[in-house]
Design an enzyme around this catalytic site. Structure first.
Site, PDB file in Angstrom:
ATOM      1  N   ASP A 199      40.266  21.274 -26.005  1.00 14.50           N
ATOM      2  CA  ASP A 199      40.410  20.165 -26.957  1.00 14.50           C
ATOM      3  C   ASP A 199      39.254  20.222 -27.957  1.00 14.50           C
ATOM      4  OD1 ASP A 199      42.004  17.143 -26.740  1.00 14.50           O
ATOM      5  OD2 ASP A 199      40.263  17.331 -28.064  1.00 14.50           O
ATOM      6  N   ILE A 200      39.580  19.965 -29.208  1.00 11.37           N
ATOM      7  CA  ILE A 200      38.588  20.046 -30.284  1.00 11.37           C
ATOM      8  C   ILE A 200      37.575  18.899 -30.217  1.00 11.37           C
ATOM      9  CG2 ILE A 200      39.761  18.717 -32.103  1.00 11.37           C
ATOM     10  CD1 ILE A 200      39.306  21.146 -33.953  1.00 11.37           C
ATOM     11  N   ASN A 213      49.684  11.422 -22.697  1.00 15.87           N
ATOM     12  CA  ASN A 213      49.889  10.241 -23.531  1.00 15.87           C
ATOM     13  C   ASN A 213      51.267  10.356 -24.174  1.00 15.87           C
ATOM     14  OD1 ASN A 213      47.263   9.247 -23.034  1.00 15.87           O
ATOM     15  ND2 ASN A 213      46.426  10.608 -24.584  1.00 15.87           N
ATOM     16  N   GLY A 248      49.337   5.941 -26.808  1.00 18.11           N
ATOM     17  CA  GLY A 248      48.169   6.534 -27.462  1.00 18.11           C
ATOM     18  C   GLY A 248      48.359   7.981 -27.861  1.00 18.11           C
ATOM     19  N   HIS A 304      51.909  17.568 -24.527  1.00 21.15           N
ATOM     20  CA  HIS A 304      50.709  18.218 -24.003  1.00 21.15           C
ATOM     21  C   HIS A 304      50.148  17.418 -22.850  1.00 21.15           C
ATOM     22  CE1 HIS A 304      49.463  15.493 -27.244  1.00 21.15           C
ATOM     23  NE2 HIS A 304      48.348  15.278 -26.557  1.00 21.15           N
ATOM     24  N   HIS A 356      46.576  16.757 -20.906  1.00 19.84           N
ATOM     25  CA  HIS A 356      45.130  16.911 -20.886  1.00 19.84           C
ATOM     26  C   HIS A 356      44.700  17.229 -19.447  1.00 19.84           C
ATOM     27  CE1 HIS A 356      44.364  14.612 -24.787  1.00 19.84           C
ATOM     28  NE2 HIS A 356      45.599  14.228 -24.507  1.00 19.84           N
TER      29      HIS A 356
HETATM   30  P1  AMP Z   1      46.898  12.760 -27.681  1.00 21.74           P
HETATM   31  O1  AMP Z   1      46.237  11.463 -28.028  1.00 21.74           O
HETATM   32  O2  AMP Z   1      47.237  12.840 -26.221  1.00 21.74           O
HETATM   33  O3  AMP Z   1      48.054  13.073 -28.598  1.00 21.74           O
HETATM   34  O4  AMP Z   1      45.780  13.848 -27.875  1.00 21.74           O
HETATM   35  C1  AMP Z   1      45.779  14.832 -28.868  1.00 21.74           C
HETATM   36  C2  AMP Z   1      44.554  15.656 -28.622  1.00 21.74           C
HETATM   37  O5  AMP Z   1      44.612  16.801 -29.441  1.00 21.74           O
HETATM   38  C3  AMP Z   1      43.228  14.935 -28.950  1.00 21.74           C
HETATM   39  O6  AMP Z   1      42.413  14.894 -27.782  1.00 21.74           O
HETATM   40  C4  AMP Z   1      42.615  15.816 -30.054  1.00 21.74           C
HETATM   41  O7  AMP Z   1      41.205  15.918 -29.964  1.00 21.74           O
HETATM   42  C5  AMP Z   1      43.301  17.141 -29.815  1.00 21.74           C
HETATM   43  N1  AMP Z   1      43.415  18.008 -30.981  1.00 21.74           N
HETATM   44  C6  AMP Z   1      43.901  17.690 -32.196  1.00 21.74           C
HETATM   45  N2  AMP Z   1      43.865  18.754 -33.011  1.00 21.74           N
HETATM   46  C7  AMP Z   1      43.360  19.782 -32.285  1.00 21.74           C
HETATM   47  C8  AMP Z   1      43.077  21.149 -32.577  1.00 21.74           C
HETATM   48  N3  AMP Z   1      43.314  21.690 -33.765  1.00 21.74           N
HETATM   49  N4  AMP Z   1      42.550  21.900 -31.588  1.00 21.74           N
HETATM   50  C9  AMP Z   1      42.293  21.377 -30.372  1.00 21.74           C
HETATM   51  N5  AMP Z   1      42.554  20.099 -30.043  1.00 21.74           N
HETATM   52  C10 AMP Z   1      43.070  19.302 -30.989  1.00 21.74           C
END
Ligand code: AMP
Length: 119
Positions: A36-37, A93, A99, A106, A108
């Site tokens: 995760d970024i 989520n 959220g 995906h 986490h």
């Molecule tokens: P969610 O709230 O479950 O949709 O989480 C989306 C996740 O994607 C968040 O934790 C972001 O930090 C992560 N995210 C968004 N863009 C990227 C990216 N380019 N590379 C890695 N993680 C990302």
């Protein structure tokens, strides 16, 4: 294997295609796992199916139950390989009240020694 769906506007589909870079942790025919970024914890991985499914709410048990099982079953191995030796959290989520920010399914996988930035 079922057909691969791609959404040309989806950031995670762009990561799967290699058009946006990611720090890959694991890959097979069905899944991509990357860091995760904006990590909450020392280990924060995202496990995504390569095919575009917008969210868990869009899945159909008859079509997706086995894939969802394989996705969850990756978590212990990923946690171990990435240094979350003492427990981890799996989170999906779903939808706006859930959220969800990125509308590509995906999971986490969050772990590593505490304190964590969140959670
Ligand atoms: P969610 O709230 O479950 O949709 O989480 C989306 C996740 O994607 C968040 O934790 C972001 O930090 C992560 N995210 C968004 N863009 C990227 C990216 N380019 N590379 C890695 N993680 C990302």
């Amino acid at each position: 294997m079922t057909a691969m769906h791609v959404d040309s506007h989806c950031i995670f589909c762009k990561i799967v295609a290699g058009h946006i870079p990611s720090r890959k942790a694991y890959e097979d025919d069905e899944f991509l796992v990357f860091h995760d970024i904006a990590p909450w914890a020392p280990v924060h991985l995202l496990v995504i199916p390569k095919t575009h499914i917008a969210s868990l709410a869009e899945t159909d048990p008859a079509e997706h139950a086995a894939m969802l099982g394989r996705m969850l079953a990756l978590a212990p191995r990923l946690a171990k390989e990435n240094g979350a030796d003492n427990g981890f959290r799996t989170v999906i989520n779903t939808g706006s009240d859930g959220g969800q920010e990125v509308y590509h399914l995906h999971m986490h996988v969050i772990g590593g020694p505490r304190p964590w930035a969140k959670g």
